[in-house]
Design a protein around this motif. Structure first.
Motif, short mmCIF file in Angstrom:
data_model
loop_
_atom_site.label_atom_id
_atom_site.label_comp_id
_atom_site.label_asym_id
_atom_site.label_seq_id
_atom_site.Cartn_x
_atom_site.Cartn_y
_atom_site.Cartn_z
N LEU A 33 0.81 -1.21 0.00
CA LEU A 33 0.00 0.00 0.00
C LEU A 33 0.85 1.27 0.00
N GLU A 34 1.98 1.22 0.65
CA GLU A 34 2.84 2.41 0.67
C GLU A 34 3.39 2.69 -0.72
N GLU A 35 3.71 1.64 -1.45
CA GLU A 35 4.20 1.82 -2.82
C GLU A 35 3.10 2.37 -3.71
N LEU A 36 1.88 1.85 -3.57
CA LEU A 36 0.76 2.37 -4.35
C LEU A 36 0.48 3.82 -4.00
N ARG A 37 0.57 4.14 -2.72
CA ARG A 37 0.30 5.52 -2.28
C ARG A 37 1.32 6.48 -2.89
N ALA A 38 2.58 6.10 -2.86
CA ALA A 38 3.62 6.95 -3.43
C ALA A 38 3.44 7.11 -4.94
N ASN A 39 3.02 6.03 -5.59
CA ASN A 39 2.83 6.06 -7.04
C ASN A 39 1.67 6.96 -7.45
N ALA A 40 0.61 7.00 -6.62
CA ALA A 40 -0.59 7.77 -6.95
C ALA A 40 -0.57 9.19 -6.39
N GLU A 41 0.43 9.52 -5.63
CA GLU A 41 0.49 10.83 -4.96
C GLU A 41 0.32 12.00 -5.93
N PHE A 179 -5.56 7.24 0.57
CA PHE A 179 -5.37 8.56 1.17
C PHE A 179 -6.48 8.93 2.15
N ARG A 180 -7.27 7.97 2.55
CA ARG A 180 -8.29 8.16 3.57
C ARG A 180 -8.40 6.85 4.34
N ASP A 181 -8.05 6.88 5.62
CA ASP A 181 -8.07 5.66 6.41
C ASP A 181 -9.44 5.00 6.40
N HIS A 182 -9.43 3.68 6.31
CA HIS A 182 -10.65 2.89 6.44
C HIS A 182 -10.58 2.17 7.79
N PRO A 183 -11.66 2.22 8.57
CA PRO A 183 -11.59 1.66 9.93
C PRO A 183 -11.44 0.15 9.98
N SER A 184 -11.73 -0.56 8.89
CA SER A 184 -11.63 -2.02 8.96
C SER A 184 -10.81 -2.64 7.84
N ASP A 185 -10.97 -2.19 6.60
CA ASP A 185 -10.28 -2.84 5.48
C ASP A 185 -10.15 -1.86 4.32
N PRO A 186 -8.93 -1.52 3.92
CA PRO A 186 -8.73 -0.55 2.83
C PRO A 186 -9.15 -1.05 1.46
N LEU A 187 -9.64 -2.31 1.37
CA LEU A 187 -10.06 -2.87 0.09
C LEU A 187 -11.58 -2.98 -0.04
N LEU A 188 -12.33 -2.53 0.95
CA LEU A 188 -13.79 -2.56 0.86
C LEU A 188 -14.28 -1.46 -0.08
N PRO A 189 -15.45 -1.64 -0.69
CA PRO A 189 -15.91 -0.68 -1.70
C PRO A 189 -16.30 0.69 -1.17
N PHE A 190 -16.91 0.76 0.02
CA PHE A 190 -17.27 2.04 0.61
C PHE A 190 -16.33 2.37 1.76
N ASN A 191 -16.19 3.65 2.06
CA ASN A 191 -15.33 4.09 3.15
C ASN A 191 -16.13 5.02 4.07
N PRO A 192 -16.29 4.66 5.36
CA PRO A 192 -17.05 5.51 6.29
C PRO A 192 -16.45 6.90 6.46
N ASN A 193 -15.19 7.06 6.10
CA ASN A 193 -14.53 8.36 6.26
C ASN A 193 -14.53 9.19 4.97
N VAL A 194 -15.31 8.76 3.99
CA VAL A 194 -15.46 9.53 2.75
C VAL A 194 -16.90 10.03 2.68
N THR A 195 -17.07 11.31 2.36
CA THR A 195 -18.40 11.91 2.31
C THR A 195 -18.66 12.60 0.97
#
Length: 204
Positions: A33-41, A179-195
């Motif tokens: 994930l860190e590599e993907l994050r750096a690549n998409a920055e 770039f937005r933490d997910h409380p349980s799994d960064p691969l789930l389709p929805f993110n509770p911290n995205v509005t």
């Protein structure tokens, strides 16, 4: 009126596998994930994304769970910016179709942006999508798998009032929240911290 749930897919693939109703995934890839994050920055600047050929979803929709008749606490996806060339989209007409079998998250086909109160966009995640017919035409028997998770399957059920595939032909997709933490799994389709609160077309 909220549409019927489109996200039973998140559980459908797992249940299908459990009960022997789904074929085994034929492609499994592991990503750091860190590599993907750096690549998409670089796509934090939406102008960079536009210059590379990404376009905002023509519908203008910011996708969030409550609008799909799903639990509001699931959160949102945001506004999708698409690369038509990577998705190999067919000419407009009827349901969105294409020939995409692209699965490389180092060059995602879709970027996910959260609208801000000042009108700006903040990159929150990435996504890839493959069309089921094209995927199977290449000899694949089951969905791709990323970091141990089977991609979500989306196909409209004509017997329900909702549109489980968001106007698309049947496909598999996978989100990655970088770039937005997910409380349980960064691969789930929805993110509770995205509005979608600040999206121009947002409605409660």
């Amino acid at each position: 009126m909220p549409r019927k749930s489109t996200m039973r897919r998140a559980f459908g693939a797992a249940l299908g596998c459990l009960f022997g109703l789904a074929a085994s995934p034929v492609l499994s890839a592991e990503y750091d994930l860190e590599e993907l994050r750096a690549n998409a920055e670089k796509y934090q600047d939406v102008n960079v994304a536009l210059a590379e050929g990404y376009i905002p979803d023509p519908s203008g929709m910011c996708v969030y769970a409550a609008a799909e008749g799903l639990p509001p606490e699931w959160g949102g996806m945001g506004i999708h910016y698409l690369r038509p060339d990577l998705l190999k989209l067919a000419p407009p007409g009827g349901r969105v179709d294409g020939a995409s079998t692209h699965t490389d998250f180092m060059q995602p086909a879709i970027l996910l942006y959260e609208p801000q109160a000042d009108g700006s966009m903040v990159l929150v995640g990435i996504e890839n999508l493959v069309f089921e017919a094209a995927w199977k035409a290449e000899g694949n028997d089951g969905p791709p798998m990323t970091s141990g998770r089977m991609w979500d399957h989306m196909a409209d059920n004509p017997d329900t009032p909702g549109d489980e595939a968001h106007g698309f032909m049947p496909h598999y997709d996978q989100h990655v929240w970088l770039f937005r933490d997910h409380p349980s799994d960064p691969l789930l389709p929805f993110n509770p911290n995205v509005t979608c609160e600040h999206a121009p077309m947002h409605s409660n």
